[in-house]
Design an enzyme around this catalytic site. Structure first.
Site, PDB file in Angstrom:
ATOM      1  N   ASP A  25       0.876  -1.161   0.000  1.00  9.83           N
ATOM      2  CA  ASP A  25       0.000   0.000   0.000  1.00  9.83           C
ATOM      3  C   ASP A  25       0.920   1.219   0.000  1.00  9.83           C
ATOM      4  OD1 ASP A  25      -2.275   1.729   0.761  1.00  9.83           O
ATOM      5  OD2 ASP A  25      -1.261   1.762   2.696  1.00  9.83           O
TER       6      ASP A  25
ATOM      7  N   ASP B  64      -1.711  -0.705   6.047  1.00 14.05           N
ATOM      8  CA  ASP B  64      -1.890  -0.157   7.389  1.00 14.05           C
ATOM      9  C   ASP B  64      -3.314   0.311   7.660  1.00 14.05           C
ATOM     10  OD1 ASP B  64      -1.726   2.043   5.585  1.00 14.05           O
ATOM     11  OD2 ASP B  64      -1.502   3.332   7.324  1.00 14.05           O
TER      12      ASP B  64
ATOM     13  N   ASP C  33      -7.172  -1.308   3.504  1.00 16.75           N
ATOM     14  CA  ASP C  33      -6.328  -2.427   3.100  1.00 16.75           C
ATOM     15  C   ASP C  33      -6.827  -3.751   3.657  1.00 16.75           C
ATOM     16  OD1 ASP C  33      -4.533  -0.598   1.929  1.00 16.75           O
ATOM     17  OD2 ASP C  33      -3.619  -0.244   3.888  1.00 16.75           O
TER      18      ASP C  33
HETATM   19  N1  LIG Z   1     -11.543  12.196   3.715  1.00 20.87           N
HETATM   20  C1  LIG Z   1     -11.029  12.443   2.514  1.00 20.87           C
HETATM   21  N2  LIG Z   1     -10.762  13.694   2.143  1.00 20.87           N
HETATM   22  C2  LIG Z   1     -10.244  13.980   0.937  1.00 20.87           C
HETATM   23  N3  LIG Z   1      -9.948  13.049   0.036  1.00 20.87           N
HETATM   24  C3  LIG Z   1     -10.190  11.782   0.325  1.00 20.87           C
HETATM   25  C4  LIG Z   1     -10.738  11.402   1.570  1.00 20.87           C
HETATM   26  N4  LIG Z   1     -10.866  10.063   1.586  1.00 20.87           N
HETATM   27  C5  LIG Z   1     -10.402   9.635   0.393  1.00 20.87           C
HETATM   28  N5  LIG Z   1     -10.003  10.656  -0.365  1.00 20.87           N
HETATM   29  C6  LIG Z   1      -9.458  10.573  -1.732  1.00 20.87           C
HETATM   30  O1  LIG Z   1      -9.523   9.256  -2.198  1.00 20.87           O
HETATM   31  C7  LIG Z   1      -8.230   8.758  -2.489  1.00 20.87           C
HETATM   32  C8  LIG Z   1      -8.159   7.320  -2.126  1.00 20.87           C
HETATM   33  O2  LIG Z   1      -8.274   7.172  -0.738  1.00 20.87           O
HETATM   34  P1  LIG Z   1      -7.844   5.848   0.008  1.00 20.87           P
HETATM   35  O3  LIG Z   1      -8.122   6.067   1.436  1.00 20.87           O
HETATM   36  O4  LIG Z   1      -8.464   4.684  -0.663  1.00 20.87           O
HETATM   37  O5  LIG Z   1      -6.298   5.698  -0.275  1.00 20.87           O
HETATM   38  P2  LIG Z   1      -5.047   6.580   0.180  1.00 20.87           P
HETATM   39  O6  LIG Z   1      -5.152   6.883   1.618  1.00 20.87           O
HETATM   40  O7  LIG Z   1      -4.824   7.699  -0.728  1.00 20.87           O
HETATM   41  O8  LIG Z   1      -3.824   5.662  -0.152  1.00 20.87           O
HETATM   42  P3  LIG Z   1      -3.450   4.151   0.085  1.00 20.87           P
HETATM   43  O9  LIG Z   1      -4.408   3.341  -0.686  1.00 20.87           O
HETATM   44  O10 LIG Z   1      -2.079   4.103  -0.484  1.00 20.87           O
HETATM   45  O11 LIG Z   1      -3.467   3.916   1.555  1.00 20.87           O
HETATM   46  C9  LIG Z   1      -7.280   9.626  -1.708  1.00 20.87           C
HETATM   47  O12 LIG Z   1      -6.025   9.693  -2.306  1.00 20.87           O
HETATM   48  C10 LIG Z   1      -8.005  10.964  -1.744  1.00 20.87           C
HETATM   49  O13 LIG Z   1      -7.719  11.610  -2.940  1.00 20.87           O
END
Ligand SMILES: Nc1ncnc2c1ncn2[C@@H]1O[C@H](COP(=O)(O)OP(=O)(O)OP(=O)(O)O)[C@@H](O)[C@H]1O
Ligand SMILES: [Cu+]
Length: 641
Positions: free
Chosen positions: A333, A538, A542
């Site tokens: 991730d 984490d 995931d």
């Molecule tokens: N609370 C939020 N506020 C703003 N953008 C969000 C929020 N939640 C998700 N996103 C958007 O959706 C995308 C994907 O979120 P997700 O939580 O699936 O993965 P991530 O945290 O970016 O990364 P990874 O998958 O590597 O852990 C983020 O990169 C962001 O652009």
């Protein structure tokens, strides 16, 4: 009273060692007495050696026989020893009684060794628990008071003085200190902690005085959960061990039947005399028993688990230790795994007619209801601005959040999410966003519109910067060296940002813009091609992928509970390089188990042939058989180092 209690504990822990020792002493004097011709005395000492050395296994063997109607190998050993003794008494060949006692003695020694491996594992983990104090100093209206941990309530405030152990998981409400978390992470470099951060039971406070607020019941503190997980690990036998156990039971039956045939038929077929026949049948019973095979796996895996725990790698069971050695592909991730996940707002740009302050305030109003790291970064950046928490907030995992603020409908999220609401994105922002992404930053779009109207407008974009873990590139390189065939990144973040990070750490295949269930699909397709696939993650997003992966690896203990429960391996030290260490440990244990099985089968084969050709006597059979069992157990203990 301390001394007797300690003594009691000592004897309880060492009963099998003491039994083996006593058995040895009795055997020695019995043998001596026999040589001096003191037959009566010998016949007093030797049976005692049998009882003391064989009691435990006989009890266990009989329990299995009666309760589960199954034969286990331990019982065969006892039967063989008693058979030798009876034969000796019957024929007046008393050295046979000595032979049987030697069998019991070596058998007791190998049992003690195995117990030692078990306890050693348990102790490495128990040592975590013994580190938690029994009492805490609580602050209430009347001042400070010392109470038992079990009486602590959620919401209580406690104080921890410099140099004291943290009594329970809690959040710092005042003070600042450096904390040694070695007890749970294996990492002795102290970490700095201040107001708002969580501290864990059993970790050691440094120079600062801290005031803490208890935020979860003491029984659900991290360390307690970890201990429970490990206890589970010890009771669940990995598949290879289960296989051996099933095999053992079938095999034990075959040996018994073969033993009975060997003890009865030869006089009629080949005209052997009864003594030779029974003697060979007994030798057969001993050398054909798969004791060494039984000892080939568990002590090795337990030693490996103990070794891992010391380094801050928590294997939830032995099977995972075996499996991680076979991993051929691994998926990482991005956020929080390859990066530190401590994200920050680095830039804000407003669309025309809006200000940067407005963008931040509007975003913070919604994000204050989200748990996402991005949300926390935005709230942190807007902490000095006054905004009102939005209502009707809804988080859409992997996309963003929507809600109502200032009587406007607000949308915060990635570009794909925003485009569902806004038809035309401002050209100037569309030009800036990719350049941020190329720097590895995540671009968050903020839009708003009249409630229930359909005219939404982008008011600005926010760049979120994350730091790549310093050890990430080194770890990827080491994994390549270890021969991992495929290393990929899977992330919910956008393609450009993902690629920029991937390039920096040396990963060449990227799957970006994935929803949690898409991550699971990627793991599936990797499994199709590479069978054994590890996933490192984490966050809650995931969890499905971690569950699907052959080996799910969670980073750090501060992560969510779901992740801690779902993962097979937890890297408590929150250090990526431990993945390579875990793999090396897995491969070593795999190698040792293979060697052990070869040794065990080799000895059984040689001894059987020897017995069949008639040039092995019982003592040699016993020493070869039990010796190989001890050898295999000791070889497993190598993994402790
Ligand atoms: N609370 C939020 N506020 C703003 N953008 C969000 C929020 N939640 C998700 N996103 C958007 O959706 C995308 C994907 O979120 P997700 O939580 O699936 O993965 P991530 O945290 O970016 O990364 P990874 O998958 O590597 O852990 C983020 O990169 C962001 O652009
Ligand atoms: Cu044996």
């Amino acid at each position: 009273m301390l001394y007797p209690q300690r003594f009691h504990q000592f004897t309880k822990e060492h009963t099998d060692t003491l039994a083996a020792l006593l058995c040895g002493v009795l055997l020695f004097f019995g043998w001596f007495a026999l040589h001096l011709g003191w037959l009566g005395f010998a016949l007093l000492l030797l049976p005692a050696a049998y009882v003391i050395g064989g009691y435990e296994s006989a009890r266990e063997g009989l329990t299995t026989l009666i309760k589960e109607k199954e034969l286990d190998v331990d019982l065969l050993m006892i039967v063989a020893a008693l058979g030798a003794a009876s034969l000796g008494l019957w024929r007046g060949e008393y050295h046979l009684i000595i032979d049987g006692a030697i069998l019991i003695l070596i058998f007791a020694i190998s049992g003690a060794l195995e117990g030692y491996a078990m306890r050693h594992t348990e102790r490495s983990i128990r040592s975590l628990m013994s580190l938690t104090p029994d009492t805490a100093t609580i602050v209430n209206q009347t001042g400070e008071e010392t109470i038992a941990i079990s009486q602590l309530q959620v919401g209580d405030e406690i104080v921890v003085k410099p140099g004291e152990l943290i009594p329970t998981d809690a959040v710092i409400v005042s003070g600042y200190s450096t904390i040694n978390q070695a007890a749970i992470t294996g990492e002795s470099l102290p970490v700095e902690k201040t107001v708002g951060e969580e501290v864990f039971a059993g970790t050691l406070n440094g120079y600062g005085a801290l005031k803490l607020k208890v935020h979860k019941p003491a029984a659900s503190s991290l360390i307690q959960r970890v201990i429970r997980l490990v206890e589970q690990a010890q009771t669940e036998a990995p598949p290879s061990q289960q296989f051996i156990e099933v095999f053992e039971r079938g095999y034990a039956k075959i040996i018994v039947i073969a033993g009975i045939l060997l003890a009865t038929l030869p006089p009629f077929i080949w005209g052997w005399d009864w003594e030779t026949t029974i003697y060979r049948a007994l030798t057969f019973l001993v050398v054909a028993s798969p004791c060494a095979l039984m000892a080939a796996i568990m002590p090795t895996l337990l030693s490996g688990i103990a070794n891992g725990a010391r380094q801050g790698i928590l294997f939830k069971n032995g099977a995972q230790l075996e499996k991680i050695g076979k991993v051929r592909a691994i998926a990482f991730d991005k956020t929080g795994t390859l990066t530190t996940g401590q994200v920050q707002v680095s830039q804000v740009i407003a669309a025309s007619n809006y200000t940067e302050i407005e963008v931040l305030k509007t975003a913070a109003a919604l994000e204050s209801s989200s748990e996402h790291p991005i949300a926390q970064a935005i709230v942190q950046a807007a902490r000095d601005l006054n905004w009102v928490r939005a209502t009707e907030v809804q988080a859409i995992p992997g996309q963003g959040v929507v809600g109502t603020a200032n009587e406007q409908q607000v949308i915060v999220g990635n570009i794909a999410f925003i485009q569902k609401y806004v038809n035309k994105l401002p050209q100037e922002l569309l030009e800036i966003a990719p350049s941020w992404e190329d720097e590895g930053k995540t671009v968050v779009w903020v839009a708003q519109g009249e409630s229930h109207g359909d005219e939404y407008q982008v008011i600005g974009i926010i760049a979120i910067a994350d730091m790549i873990r310093p050890e990430a590139a080194g770890t990827i390189a080491r994994l390549r060296k270890l021969g991992i065939e495929q290393i990929v990144m899977i992330t919910g973040d956008n393609q450009r940002t993902a690629e920029s990070v991937a390039q920096a750490v040396g990963i060449d295949q990227v799957f970006a813009e994935l929803l949690p269930e898409d991550k699971l699909d990627v793991i599936r397709s990797l499994q199709h091609k590479y069978q054994t696939v590890a996933m490192v993650g984490d966050g809650i997003n995931d969890a499905p992928a971690l569950a699907q992966a052959s080996v799910g690896i969670a980073m750090g203990v501060a992560g969510s509970d779901v992740v801690l429960e779902t993962a097979d391996i937890v890297l408590m030290a929150d250090k990526l390089e431990k993945i390579a260490a875990a793999m090396e440990l897995g491969r070593r244990s795999h190698r040792i188990i293979k060697q052990n099985i070869v040794i065990a089968l080799g000895f059984i084969g040689l001894l059987l042939i020897g017995n069949f050709l008639g040039n092995i006597n019982l003592p040699i059979g016993v020493i070869g058989h039990e010796g190989s069992t001890v050898l295999v157990t000791l070889s497993g203990l190598r993994l402790l180092k």
